[in-house]
Design a protein around this motif. Structure first.
Motif: not given
Length: 378
Positions: A356-357, A319-320, A349-352, A337-342
């Motif tokens: 990002s949001i 996070r830092e 992926a959720e943290e990234i 995010i897509e690569l982490c999910l795959s």
């Protein structure tokens, strides 16, 4: 068989031609003496007289004039042997004899003596690639001799450098290649340490390619490659070779001390990716996590990509470093995010995605504040 260096072929040809000229002149003079017996006595008298001509050429000229139009044959021409530089001719003859002696040693298979003879040649005139290739030919003809005649010559060539000069680049490379083929790393290390070689990128690459280590390099060949790269001031390859040995701190410090810049370290990550190197660049060298992840993604280093994120997440650093990232607009976070999910790393992926949001929301709010309100009258 006999062999001669190309540079002595012309000398050898001229020497033979001059010998033929001498023989031809002798035959001509003998024929002349036969037809004009008094000429021989005349020449002998001229040579012994107090007022004799200063050279034999002058005597011959007088002889020509004396027998001109003998039997109606017209002016007599006697071809004179012209030796412009006797010292050079003698030197050439000595060199050719030296080469023939080397050939004899090789025929007798006395390779050690042949190597000493060639390496110790006067003025080093046999310390050439031609000589090295001759020993290679002998080695190829009988591969049962250990050490090979070629290695024996290379070792002798190096041992005699103090009496001559370092081997030129092409011979230096060949000597290292021969020593590698016969497993003589100790000799190579000694030659490099004593500066007996003329080092080059080609030699350094040869040493690096001979490394058989899988993963982290800990062999002598890799260490010697580093020494050569540093000696020839190839700092980029020095950094890469240090990293291959796992000396990441040394590699980074070397790159910074030689002002290679951040692009060199990113290039290093792309060519020698590792979780440790990626983490060092982010946590200690101040690289943005976005640019590091993008480098790994572009080079298809998925395992290092996810390994880095997991390491940062496990150590509560993810996070830092995300918050500190300044490369958000330059990278595609959606691809991360897509690569982490795959790869099944939904939590990361959720943290990234959350980062990002929130980053996009903050950026949007900041942009709206910078826009003037058209409804406010001046």
């Amino acid at each position: 068989k006999q062999w001669y260096h190309a540079e002595f072929e012309e000398t050898r040809r001229l020497l033979l031609k001059k010998e033929e000229m001498k023989e031809s002149r002798t035959d001509t003079m003998q024929q002349l003496y036969k037809h004009v017996p008094v000429l021989k006595h005349m020449l002998e008298g001229l040579q012994s007289a107090d007022n004799a001509p200063s050279s034999f050429a002058e005597i011959e000229q007088l002889a020509r004039e004396a027998v001109e139009n003998v039997n109606g044959s017209g002016p007599l021409y006697v071809e004179v042997y012209d030796d412009e530089d006797p010292a050079k001719e003698k030197e050439a003859e000595q060199k050719l004899a030296y080469i023939e002696q080397l050939d004899e040693f090789l025929r007798e298979e006395d390779y050690k003596t042949a190597a000493i003879h060639a390496a110790s040649s006067p003025g080093g005139f046999l310390r050439t690639m031609t000589t090295l290739d001759e020993f290679r030919t002998v080695s190829n003809e009988d591969d049962t001799v250990v050490p090979s005649p070629l290695f024996t010559y290379c070792a002798t060539l190096m041992a005699t450098v103090p009496q001559h000069e370092p081997a030129p680049e092409d011979q230096s490379y060949e000597c290292v290649a021969v020593a590698l083929s016969e497993g003589r790393m100790d000799n190579i290390a000694q030659w490099i340490a004593n500066k007996y070689l003329t080092l080059s990128r080609r030699t350094a690459d040869l040493l690096l390619c001979s490394c058989q280590c899988r993963g982290r390099c800990d062999c002598e060949s890799g260490t010697l490659a580093i020494a050569v790269y540093r000696d020839i001031a190839d700092y980029t390859m020095t950094v890469h070779s240090l990293a291959r040995q796992g000396a990441l701190y040394r590699a980074i410090h070397f790159a910074k001390s030689h002002e290679l810049g951040d692009p060199a370290l990113m290039d290093l990550l792309g060519k020698l990716p590792s979780v440790d190197l990626a983490a060092l660049l982010i946590l200690e060298e101040g690289f943005h996590i976005g640019e590091v992840l993008e480098c790994l993604l572009v080079n298809h280093n998925d395992s290092v990509f996810i390994g880095l994120l997991k390491l940062l997440d496990d150590n509560n650093d993810l996070r830092e470093v995300l918050v500190a990232d300044g490369s958000h607009e330059r990278v595609q976070w959606s691809d991360f995010i897509e690569l982490c999910l795959s790869l099944g790393e939904d939590g990361i992926a959720e943290e990234i995605q959350a980062f990002s949001i929130s980053h996009e929301a903050i950026a949007s709010a900041a942009a709206s504040l910078d826009q003037p309100d058209e409804n406010i009258e001046e």
